[in-house]
Design a protein around this motif. Structure first.
Motif, short mmCIF file in Angstrom:
data_model
loop_
_atom_site.label_atom_id
_atom_site.label_comp_id
_atom_site.label_asym_id
_atom_site.label_seq_id
_atom_site.Cartn_x
_atom_site.Cartn_y
_atom_site.Cartn_z
N ASN A 133 30.64 28.84 45.09
CA ASN A 133 30.89 30.03 46.00
C ASN A 133 29.69 30.79 46.57
O ASN A 133 28.88 30.81 46.07
CB ASN A 133 31.83 30.97 45.87
N ALA A 134 29.70 30.96 48.02
CA ALA A 134 28.46 31.73 48.67
C ALA A 134 29.04 32.71 49.61
O ALA A 134 28.31 33.30 50.45
CB ALA A 134 27.52 30.82 49.22
N TYR A 135 30.33 33.04 49.73
CA TYR A 135 30.86 33.91 50.55
C TYR A 135 31.97 34.58 49.67
O TYR A 135 32.49 34.28 48.88
CB TYR A 135 31.52 33.13 51.91
N ARG A 136 32.07 36.01 50.14
CA ARG A 136 32.97 36.96 49.69
C ARG A 136 34.41 36.34 49.72
O ARG A 136 35.22 36.71 48.80
CB ARG A 136 32.79 38.53 50.28
N GLU A 137 34.73 35.92 50.89
CA GLU A 137 35.93 35.46 51.18
C GLU A 137 36.45 34.39 50.06
O GLU A 137 37.68 34.18 50.18
CB GLU A 137 36.48 35.27 52.67
N GLY A 138 35.63 33.83 49.59
CA GLY A 138 35.94 32.68 48.82
C GLY A 138 36.07 33.29 47.17
O GLY A 138 36.57 32.45 46.28
N LEU A 139 36.18 34.48 47.20
CA LEU A 139 36.41 35.13 45.48
C LEU A 139 38.01 35.08 45.66
O LEU A 139 38.54 36.01 46.35
CB LEU A 139 35.66 36.26 45.50
N GLY A 140 38.49 34.51 44.48
CA GLY A 140 40.07 34.85 44.22
C GLY A 140 40.41 36.14 43.58
O GLY A 140 39.54 36.85 43.41
N ALA A 141 41.35 36.25 43.27
CA ALA A 141 41.90 37.81 42.77
C ALA A 141 41.61 38.07 41.50
O ALA A 141 41.26 39.21 41.40
CB ALA A 141 43.50 37.64 43.02
N ASP A 210 25.56 39.55 34.82
CA ASP A 210 24.66 39.22 35.75
C ASP A 210 25.34 38.45 36.90
O ASP A 210 24.48 38.54 37.89
CB ASP A 210 23.60 38.28 35.16
N TYR A 211 26.47 38.15 36.85
CA TYR A 211 27.00 37.28 38.06
C TYR A 211 27.06 38.27 39.31
O TYR A 211 27.31 37.81 40.36
CB TYR A 211 28.44 36.82 37.83
N ARG A 212 27.21 39.62 38.86
CA ARG A 212 27.02 40.43 40.25
C ARG A 212 26.08 40.30 41.15
O ARG A 212 25.89 40.55 42.16
CB ARG A 212 27.16 41.95 39.69
N THR A 213 24.86 39.99 40.53
CA THR A 213 23.81 39.39 41.42
C THR A 213 23.82 38.52 42.48
O THR A 213 22.95 38.32 43.37
CB THR A 213 22.39 39.49 40.69
N ASN A 214 24.74 37.47 41.91
CA ASN A 214 25.25 36.59 42.99
C ASN A 214 25.63 36.98 44.10
O ASN A 214 25.52 36.48 45.30
CB ASN A 214 25.77 35.57 41.87
N VAL A 215 26.71 37.73 43.77
CA VAL A 215 27.61 38.20 45.14
C VAL A 215 26.65 39.21 45.77
O VAL A 215 26.60 38.80 47.25
CB VAL A 215 28.63 39.29 44.48
N ALA A 216 25.90 39.75 45.22
CA ALA A 216 24.69 40.45 46.16
C ALA A 216 23.98 39.73 46.87
O ALA A 216 23.48 39.96 48.01
CB ALA A 216 23.99 41.35 45.36
N PRO A 241 42.06 28.65 41.78
CA PRO A 241 42.60 30.03 42.04
C PRO A 241 41.12 31.06 42.15
O PRO A 241 41.23 32.01 42.39
CB PRO A 241 43.34 30.37 41.10
N SER A 242 40.04 30.49 41.67
CA SER A 242 39.03 31.28 41.40
C SER A 242 37.92 31.57 42.69
O SER A 242 37.68 32.47 43.09
CB SER A 242 38.12 30.74 40.02
N PHE A 243 37.73 30.26 43.11
CA PHE A 243 37.01 30.06 44.53
C PHE A 243 37.98 29.58 45.33
O PHE A 243 38.23 28.14 45.28
CB PHE A 243 35.80 29.31 44.11
N ILE A 244 38.44 30.28 46.17
CA ILE A 244 39.60 29.91 47.19
C ILE A 244 38.96 29.13 48.49
O ILE A 244 37.77 29.31 48.84
CB ILE A 244 40.80 30.94 47.31
N VAL A 245 39.93 28.47 48.98
CA VAL A 245 39.58 27.66 50.24
C VAL A 245 38.75 28.29 51.30
O VAL A 245 37.82 27.77 52.00
CB VAL A 245 40.80 26.88 50.88
N PRO A 246 39.11 29.53 51.68
CA PRO A 246 38.16 30.27 52.73
C PRO A 246 36.77 30.14 52.36
O PRO A 246 35.81 30.28 53.39
CB PRO A 246 38.91 31.62 52.61
N GLY A 247 36.21 30.22 51.08
CA GLY A 247 34.92 30.03 50.64
C GLY A 247 34.41 28.81 51.04
O GLY A 247 33.34 28.54 51.47
N ALA A 248 35.24 27.72 51.22
CA ALA A 248 34.76 26.40 51.45
C ALA A 248 34.50 26.50 53.22
O ALA A 248 33.46 25.92 53.72
CB ALA A 248 35.83 25.39 51.16
#
Length: 291
Positions: A133-141, A210-216, A241-248
């Motif tokens: 994932n490289a987009y916020r909309e790809g993050l699941g619930a 540290d994964y928070r740095t990836n979202v940033a 369900p973790s990295f959802i289709v909008p992220g693709a």
């Protein structure tokens, strides 16, 4: 006579004061694909691709520090951040003399691979994304709970235990797939066994924080994609369900000619669609890899 090109060999080299294990296959003169694995897996996850891809490409699939068969020094001796994992993988590629490569990135392979790409744009011939994932909309619930942990780790200790649990390992593989009978339970039981080794909880807790740095860093990765427009193949398990289709689908915003395929698979698409993944990679590289 030498071994056939698809024969896999297994190596360990000392890099940045830690032993790094990697799998290798294919002719050394062939174009190189660097396969960067996800959590909580290792280079072993790519074994289903090796016979097909090694016929035409050199494959290098390393285990990160703390994963698989690589060394797992304590956090007091090795700083477990995605920056440091990427630096160690860069050092491995330098030690192997690999100057140009395709990056194949799955899950944690995205944060590692994008960091490598940002520092080595001229070396990246193409990128292949598999639920990285490289987009916020790809993050699941589930990421809302993890974000609460980032804000207050001491106040959410259960997040780490859940993240490292056997049930979570199983869910990462099966996801929402309507075909659970196609998934080998050895996948998650083996991964969970690795997670329960002495010292691994502390390593994985450090990386989860540290994964928070990836979202940033998502905006920087997106800017790199826009600036360089690398040949891009996105293979996305739609049942993740973790990295959802909008992220693709979001990759098309920054790389308009990205080739995006939604697969009937979960987070680890090779569990259910290894042959399809291999065929799409070979077709993509045959057409798009700079000659």
């Amino acid at each position: 006579m030498g071994s056939p090109p698809h024969h896999t060999s297994y190596h360990t080299v000392r890099v940045d004061e830690v032993d790094i294990f990697y799998r290798e296959a294919g002719e050394r003169s062939a174009p190189t694909i660097v396969l960067l694995h996800g959590f909580p897996s290792s280079s072993r996850m790519y074994a289903p691709l090796f016979p097909a891809l090694a016929q035409r490409y050199r494959l290098i699939a390393p285990d990160y520090p703390g994963f698989g068969h690589s060394g797992a020094p304590a956090p007091s001796a090795f700083t477990y951040t995605f920056d440091h994992l990427a630096e160690t993988m860069e050092s491995l590629l330098e030690a192997l003399g690999i100057e140009r490569y395709v990056l194949l990135m799955q899950d944690y392979g995205g944060p590692v691979g994008f960091r490598i790409a940002l520092r080595n744009s001229e070396k990246v011939a193409a990128i292949i994304v598999q639920n990285a994932n490289a987009y916020r909309e790809g993050l699941g619930a589930k990421w809302a709970g993890i974000a609460a942990y980032w804000a207050d780790p001491a106040g959410h200790p259960g997040i780490v235990e859940t993240f490292l649990s056997l049930d979570a390992a199983k869910q990462r593989h099966i996801g929402n797939s309507p075909n659970p009978e196609r998934y080998d339970p050895d996948s998650w039981t083996d991964e969970h066994a690795m997670l329960t080794r002495a010292g691994v909880r502390e390593i994985q807790a450090a990386l989860l924080y540290d994964y928070r740095t990836n979202v940033a860093a998502y905006p920087a990765w997106q800017a790199w994609l826009r600036a360089h427009r690398p040949p891009t193949l996105v293979l996305w398990g739609r049942y993740d369900p973790s990295f959802i289709v909008p992220g693709a689908l979001a990759y098309a915003r920054d790389v308009p000619d990205a080739e995006i395929h939604l697969l009937d698979a979960g987070h680890f698409a090779l569990d259910e669609q290894a042959d399809q993944v291999a065929a799409r990679i070979l077709d993509f590289l045959d057409r798009r890899l700079p000659k």
